[in-house]
Each structure stands twice: as C-alpha cells, then as structure tokens.
Design a protein around this motif. Structure first.
Motif, PDB file in Angstrom:
ATOM      1  N   GLN A   7       2.892   5.807  -3.820  1.00  0.00           N
ATOM      2  CA  GLN A   7       3.944   6.498  -4.567  1.00  0.00           C
ATOM      3  C   GLN A   7       3.856   6.199  -6.060  1.00  0.00           C
ATOM      4  O   GLN A   7       3.730   7.096  -6.878  1.00  0.00           O
ATOM      5  CB  GLN A   7       5.318   6.092  -4.024  1.00  0.00           C
ATOM      6  N   TRP A   8       3.932   4.924  -6.422  1.00  0.00           N
ATOM      7  CA  TRP A   8       3.919   4.548  -7.824  1.00  0.00           C
ATOM      8  C   TRP A   8       2.511   4.608  -8.414  1.00  0.00           C
ATOM      9  O   TRP A   8       2.299   5.155  -9.498  1.00  0.00           O
ATOM     10  CB  TRP A   8       4.496   3.143  -7.989  1.00  0.00           C
ATOM     11  N   MET A  49       5.527   2.828   4.771  1.00  0.00           N
ATOM     12  CA  MET A  49       6.565   1.794   4.769  1.00  0.00           C
ATOM     13  C   MET A  49       7.262   1.713   6.126  1.00  0.00           C
ATOM     14  O   MET A  49       7.610   0.631   6.593  1.00  0.00           O
ATOM     15  CB  MET A  49       7.588   2.084   3.668  1.00  0.00           C
ATOM     16  N   GLY A  50       7.476   2.855   6.760  1.00  0.00           N
ATOM     17  CA  GLY A  50       8.064   2.852   8.097  1.00  0.00           C
ATOM     18  C   GLY A  50       7.173   2.168   9.111  1.00  0.00           C
ATOM     19  O   GLY A  50       7.647   1.424   9.984  1.00  0.00           O
ATOM     20  N   LEU A  98       0.834  -1.210   0.000  1.00  0.00           N
ATOM     21  CA  LEU A  98       0.000   0.000   0.000  1.00  0.00           C
ATOM     22  C   LEU A  98       0.865   1.255   0.000  1.00  0.00           C
ATOM     23  O   LEU A  98       0.529   2.256  -0.656  1.00  0.00           O
ATOM     24  CB  LEU A  98      -0.916  -0.011   1.224  1.00  0.00           C
ATOM     25  N   GLY A  99       1.978   1.225   0.747  1.00  0.00           N
ATOM     26  CA  GLY A  99       2.884   2.371   0.728  1.00  0.00           C
ATOM     27  C   GLY A  99       3.463   2.608  -0.648  1.00  0.00           C
ATOM     28  O   GLY A  99       3.565   3.759  -1.112  1.00  0.00           O
ATOM     29  N   VAL A 146       6.588  11.313   0.773  1.00  0.00           N
ATOM     30  CA  VAL A 146       6.619  11.289   2.237  1.00  0.00           C
ATOM     31  C   VAL A 146       5.501  10.405   2.786  1.00  0.00           C
ATOM     32  O   VAL A 146       5.710   9.640   3.735  1.00  0.00           O
ATOM     33  CB  VAL A 146       6.513  12.722   2.798  1.00  0.00           C
ATOM     34  N   VAL A 147       4.312  10.475   2.205  1.00  0.00           N
ATOM     35  CA  VAL A 147       3.195   9.627   2.656  1.00  0.00           C
ATOM     36  C   VAL A 147       3.555   8.152   2.494  1.00  0.00           C
ATOM     37  O   VAL A 147       3.361   7.336   3.406  1.00  0.00           O
ATOM     38  CB  VAL A 147       1.911   9.965   1.872  1.00  0.00           C
TER      39      VAL A 147
END
Length: 398
Positions: free
Chosen positions: A78-79, A282-283, A73-74, A276-277
């Motif tokens: 982005q992609w 991912m973090g 999902l992270g 950043v989102v």
C-alpha cells in the motif's frame, strides 16, 4: 545427535533454506546450492549448540517476526507501491484473525455456551480459514477504500486510524460476534496431532516413530515452517506484482498522480486495487497469528502493537523494497524482544533510581522504538535496503 535434536533440525531446515535464498546474492542455481548447504549445516548445528529451551524460544521469536513480516509486506504493497498512508493496519489484522477463528472453531456447547459466545463456528480446515480471513479483510478494505481514498495525506491517515479503532471496538463490545471483551479460545492449530501421543491416525508408522520424541511444546517448530511458507509466497507474489505493468503503474500513481491520470490511467481504481491487495495480506497475517496464539481478544490489536510498530519495521527495512520489509520486521522485533531482557537485567539499577521505575519497563521499550524511528527519519530515511529503481526484469542490470 539425539532423535529429538534431529527432528527439530529437520523442521528448521526449510525456514533456514528460504531465508538463505532470500539473502544470498548470485545466480539462481549457485545461490540455491549454497543455500541448501548452509541451511543444512546451521539446522544440524543449532540443536547441538543451543539449549533446548533457548532453541524453542528462538523458533517462537522467528514465528512472531515472520507474522509481522507478512503485515509489513501488506503495508509495503500500500505505502511502498502506491503511497497510501494506512494507519488502520490493526483493523484488518483483527478482521483476519477473528474471521479465521470463527470459520475454523466449533460453536460452544454445554456449560461453555453460557460463558463463550460467537456468531458461528463452521469447523473449516486451517487453510480455508486463512483464505477466508484474507478475503473478508479484502472486502472490508474495498468498502473502506471507496470513500476513504478520496482523502489525502493527514486526512487519510486519521480516517484509517479511526476506522481501525471502530473495528476493534466492535469486536470488544459485540459479544455475540466473537465473545466481546472475553477471549475467544480454542482456535485450532493445523496438524497439532503430529505432536500428541498417539499421533495422527493417518500418519505412517515410520513418520510417527520419527516424531515420537517431540512433545506438544515443540509444535512451534512446525508452525515456523508454515509461517515461512506464507512469507515466501507473499514475497514472491508481491515481487511479481511490483515488476509487472500493474506495479509500475502503481509507482506512477504514487510519484505523479496527475501525470498518470493524463496518460489515461484510472487512478481511483488502481488506488482501490492496491488497498484491497494490502488488506488481503494483512488479513492473512491476522489469521496466521490467531492460529498461533490459540486465544485472541480485542486487546491484541492495539494500534501500538498492530499498527505503529509495523510502520517502524517497514521504514527501517526500506519502503518500496519487499526484502527490506522482511528484514525490518525481524530487526525491530529483535530490538523489541531484546529490550525486555535488557530491562529485566537492569531492574536492580532502575530500582535504585526509583522504586516505580522497573514496573514501567513497557514504556521504556516504547521510548527505545521512538528513538529508533527518529534515527531512521533523520539519518536513513530510505531504510536499510533502498527501493530498487530497476522496474522490469527485461531491462539489463547496471
């Protein structure tokens, strides 16, 4: 039904309910009622129909697949939304994992201090550690995005891959930070006292009696609930974002950046925000992983396991579709796990072909993943679930 099976069924109910709500079509109220009935039935049947060891494995499998779903999902944020080619997932994965570990563990004392080193240990609660893992990963993503997002296509991919390797080698070589090449152990699990004897001191006697048949090995059922909740919150947040004006603007930047800029949009800022989102998510995935495996080191964040397999998950499920990102994570992790059993079963035949072939089972699994990736690109580039073209809930369905 035995008490231990009933307790396991209770923990399985919520993940099954959330999964059913995700996949069952229809109106919200009817979908919820059907999901409750199905989840309750399956949760009660599984402990009776499956051996206890197999059910524990299924819960562990679903937990790892859920963690990969968070990472997928992270990447989709982005992609899928903005078109960032991020091959540095492993770096943000590692930052989230080690950050949460540092914030929730205690400093080594006594004889252990001679063998284990870390920059600090604050003994914060689990939720605070997870949020700090996401926050620090987002800060790292912001600092990286400013120079890196000036690049495009292949150059952006190479730069993110290089940064991820730099982060991994920092954790490998700087022992003062997180014990360097040696594992960082003792990462606490949230509410692990529920499964100990005696149980948590604050726990009501009736609840403690209900949980008493369970052993520490059954903790995975509780952690599956935690992972399911994190996946659900992440999914709902991204769905809201993708349908909001900000999400539609990101799609405009992805599809035609020049036109978006000509319409007065700050393309650079939007690209940084999207990066950043995704880094934050991912973090969070890394933090959840650290508290599940309890012991981590730099080798857990190899690009093969922490970057490229996540790309395969997203591409198989459907780039730009959040449900597809979750579906792809479970499907690819199922293929990856199932391949291990298939190779073990085929070991005698492989031994007959070449004595060294059974020891190369890991390479055979990666060949299978590579074949899957090639098949996706050739025959189903849009993935199992294609991106929804309806960009707003205010537009009626076709």
């Amino acid at each position: 039904m035995e008490p231990i099976d009933l307790a396991r069924a209770a923990f399985l109910f919520l993940p099954l309910l959330l999964f059913a709500i995700l996949v069952i079509p229809g109106r919200p109220v009817a979908r919820f009622v059907i999901a409750v009935i199905l989840a309750a039935a399956v949760a009660l049947i599984l402990p009776m129909a499956m051996p206890r060891g197999m059910l524990t494995y299924l819960a562990s499998f679903s937990t790892m697949a859920g963690i990969y779903a968070i990472l997928s999902l992270g990447l989709n944020s982005q992609w899928g939304l903005t078109g960032h080619v991020n091959f540095g997932i492993a770096g943000f994965f590692a930052v989230g994992a080690f950050t949460s570990a540092l914030f929730t563990t205690s400093m080594p004392e006594g004889a252990l201090a001679a063998y284990s080193q870390q920059a600090f240990g604050l003994e914060w609660p689990f939720l605070a550690g997870v949020l700090m893992g996401g926050a620090v990963s987002a800060v790292v993503g912001f600092l990286i995005a400013i120079p890196v997002l000036r690049l495009r296509t292949d150059f952006l991919a190479i730069a993110t891959l290089g940064i991820a390797e730099v982060i991994r080698f920092i954790f490998q070589n700087e022992r003062w930070l997180a014990n360097g090449p040696q594992p960082m152990r003792g990462i606490p699990r949230p509410l692990a006292c529920l499964f100990t004897d005696p149980a948590c001191s604050w726990l009501p006697e009736r609840v403690a009696g209900w949980l008493s048949p369970l052993s520490p090995r059954d903790y995975v059922f509780f952690y599956l609930v935690v992972v399911a909740l994190v996946v659900t919150v992440t999914y709902l947040a991204l769905e809201r974002i993708s349908r909001a004006p900000w999400g539609r603007m990101l799609r405009a930047v992805r599809d035609e950046e020049a036109s978006a800029a000509m319409n007065g949009k700050n393309v650079t800022l939007r690209r940084i925000e999207s990066f950043v989102v995704g880094s934050f998510i991912m973090g969070v995935g890394g933090a959840i992983y650290a508290h599940f495996v309890v012991s981590i080191d730099y080798s857990h964040f190899n690009p093969l396991f922490a970057t490229f397999i996540i790309w395969v998950m997203l591409m198989l499920g459907g780039s730009g579709n959040n449900k597809g990102a979750i579906l792809g994570a479970f499907a690819v992790w199922g293929v990856w796990s199932g391949a291990a059993f298939m190779i073990d079963m085929a070991s005698p035949a492989l031994q007959a072909i070449s004595p060294d072939l059974p020891s190369r089972g890991a390479y055979l699994r990666w060949i299978l993943v590579a074949i899957m990736l090639a098949a996706i690109v050739l025959f189903r580039p849009q993935g199992i679930l294609r991106e929804r073209k309806r960009v707003s809930d205010f537009i009626p369905r076709d």
